[in-house]
Design a protein around this motif. Sequence first.
Motif, PDB file in Angstrom:
ATOM      1  N   GLY B 143       0.638  -0.758   0.184  1.00  0.00           N
ATOM      2  CA  GLY B 143       0.059  -0.062  -0.235  1.00  0.00           C
ATOM      3  C   GLY B 143       0.526   1.439  -0.449  1.00  0.00           C
ATOM      4  O   GLY B 143       0.523   2.075  -0.657  1.00  0.00           O
ATOM      5  N   GLY B 146       1.531   1.582  -3.279  1.00  0.00           N
ATOM      6  CA  GLY B 146       0.731   1.725  -3.975  1.00  0.00           C
ATOM      7  C   GLY B 146       0.912   3.408  -3.948  1.00  0.00           C
ATOM      8  O   GLY B 146       0.430   3.939  -5.097  1.00  0.00           O
ATOM      9  N   VAL B 196      -5.169  -6.858  -8.691  1.00  0.00           N
ATOM     10  CA  VAL B 196      -5.248  -6.201  -7.461  1.00  0.00           C
ATOM     11  C   VAL B 196      -4.705  -6.233  -5.948  1.00  0.00           C
ATOM     12  O   VAL B 196      -5.645  -6.833  -5.466  1.00  0.00           O
ATOM     13  N   ILE B 197      -3.907  -5.633  -5.561  1.00  0.00           N
ATOM     14  CA  ILE B 197      -2.981  -6.007  -3.903  1.00  0.00           C
ATOM     15  C   ILE B 197      -3.668  -4.591  -3.261  1.00  0.00           C
ATOM     16  O   ILE B 197      -3.900  -4.919  -2.415  1.00  0.00           O
ATOM     17  N   ALA B 198      -2.853  -3.553  -3.951  1.00  0.00           N
ATOM     18  CA  ALA B 198      -2.877  -2.322  -3.210  1.00  0.00           C
ATOM     19  C   ALA B 198      -2.879  -0.961  -4.719  1.00  0.00           C
ATOM     20  O   ALA B 198      -2.024  -1.111  -5.003  1.00  0.00           O
ATOM     21  N   SER B 199      -4.090  -0.930  -5.351  1.00  0.00           N
ATOM     22  CA  SER B 199      -3.641   0.274  -6.591  1.00  0.00           C
ATOM     23  C   SER B 199      -2.343   0.902  -6.605  1.00  0.00           C
ATOM     24  O   SER B 199      -3.201   1.715  -5.028  1.00  0.00           O
TER      25      SER B 199
END
Lengths: 133, 387
Positions: B143, B146, B196-199
Amino acid sequence: MTELTQDASELTIKEFQEGIHEGKIEGYRCTNCGHQQIDIMEFCPVCHSAKLEKVEFSHFGSVVTYTIQLVAPEQFMNEVPYAWAIIQLDDGPKITGWIPFISRPEDLPIGQRVVFKKSYLPGIVFEKGKTGD
Amino acid sequence: MRNVYVLSADTTKYGKSPLSARELALQASKKAILDAEISPADIQASFIANAFSLAEKQGHLGPIIMSGLGIPDVPASTIESACASGASAIREAWINIGAGIYDCMLVVGVEKVSQLDTITATTYFSFGSDFVFEGACGASFPGLYGAIARSHITKYGTTEEQLASVAVKNHANAMSNPNAHFHKRISIEDVMKSPVIASPLKLYDACPFSDGAAAAILCSEDFLKKTGRKSSEKVLIRGSGRAGGTGALFQREDLTTLNAAVMAGREAFKMAGLSQKDIDFAEVHDCFTVAELVAEEDLGFARRGQAAKLTQEGYTKIGGELPVNPSGGLKAKGHPVGATGVGQVVEVFEQLHGKAGERQVEDARIALTHNVGATGGSCGVHIFELT
């Protein structure tokens, strides 16, 4: 020898976190140069003065950058998807916070107005501001 | 300061291992000792680069590793700077040997995390951030990057396809690295279609959680002579730079650069008396695709906002003007946190000696490593030269 005692001008992690749940955003202002920061600190990073005072900041700000978390740390597992954002508060420093129920980048343009929300959820909760906030 | 040389550098395979950190560290150390043709008894002190050994219920790795090498009386301490632990340990050994305290040191980086489930591992990695204000406020480690990627996209118009091109290149490079975590060629489409993991970052923008160890023997010129070797054909640490930054990403002015990397890079270049155009290839800290672009801009290899375009045009592939991460990088070679910075030196050592096989960078003589802790709270940059 300098005696280390906690006085009213100092902020502990516990006080900061309790403050958040009571609806206060607290941090420091340097009484020498005016620099403001949300942190646990003893010296100003700009002028290195030790004369810091505890202050309360505005609840209004704008999104500087963010991510939408779809895989989250343990405490936030049940909250996905949400936006974790870096927010510039109107009267001072940047702060981090999370905005529930944001699932698409279209829902959160950079510069989006946000407002701090008193909450017992973990972390620091913000929500999208209404026009005029 | 005296000259400091890399006498040997070797690694275990990166990936998922049934072995503990202790066993992995011993394997890599044994290889480095045998490669250097020295006895463990020649080692006067050691630094262990490691971040998460407590997740295996073991602290105080130093004495355990030294005991396993048959030298329990040798002082050994753990150096922890999150993902930059490796470069920090190399830096401290360089200082100790350069200052004349020791003549021969072992630096071993190691990590073992595959016993953790994804959520626990994600949580552990977020401990490297300013956890009170970031991890505990909802930011995972991906994140934080991200958020950096979103800033880079907003400020420079970088596209998600351009980010993906970093992953595609590094996966292609790792195909011929026998020690890499992944041997899987991927396409831009594969990256774009990954979850998507943390856009805006997707699974294929991220490095894996890897187990592994890497070790290097560092020594003085006096030690080289004692072993009967010439200092020619040896790898000299020509420049070393190390800097810090706020542990918290959110406090920074500009979220598209890591100031610690800018400062560490300047220090290393200044010490080496070299400029960017003198570097034959670089191993940089691509924990996420965006991080490779930020690294190239922070180190002065690309102008601000231009690294994405250079990657797309092939400037940083093997055979390009400046190959970046010929090993496959953290993205595809893998990222055993504490081992990563030492593993970069292993790639440099192999490349400079012309032993990198199909991923060999032609006529490589001078190389740079760049190793970042968390979101730039720590950075170490080293420049190596085959003398």
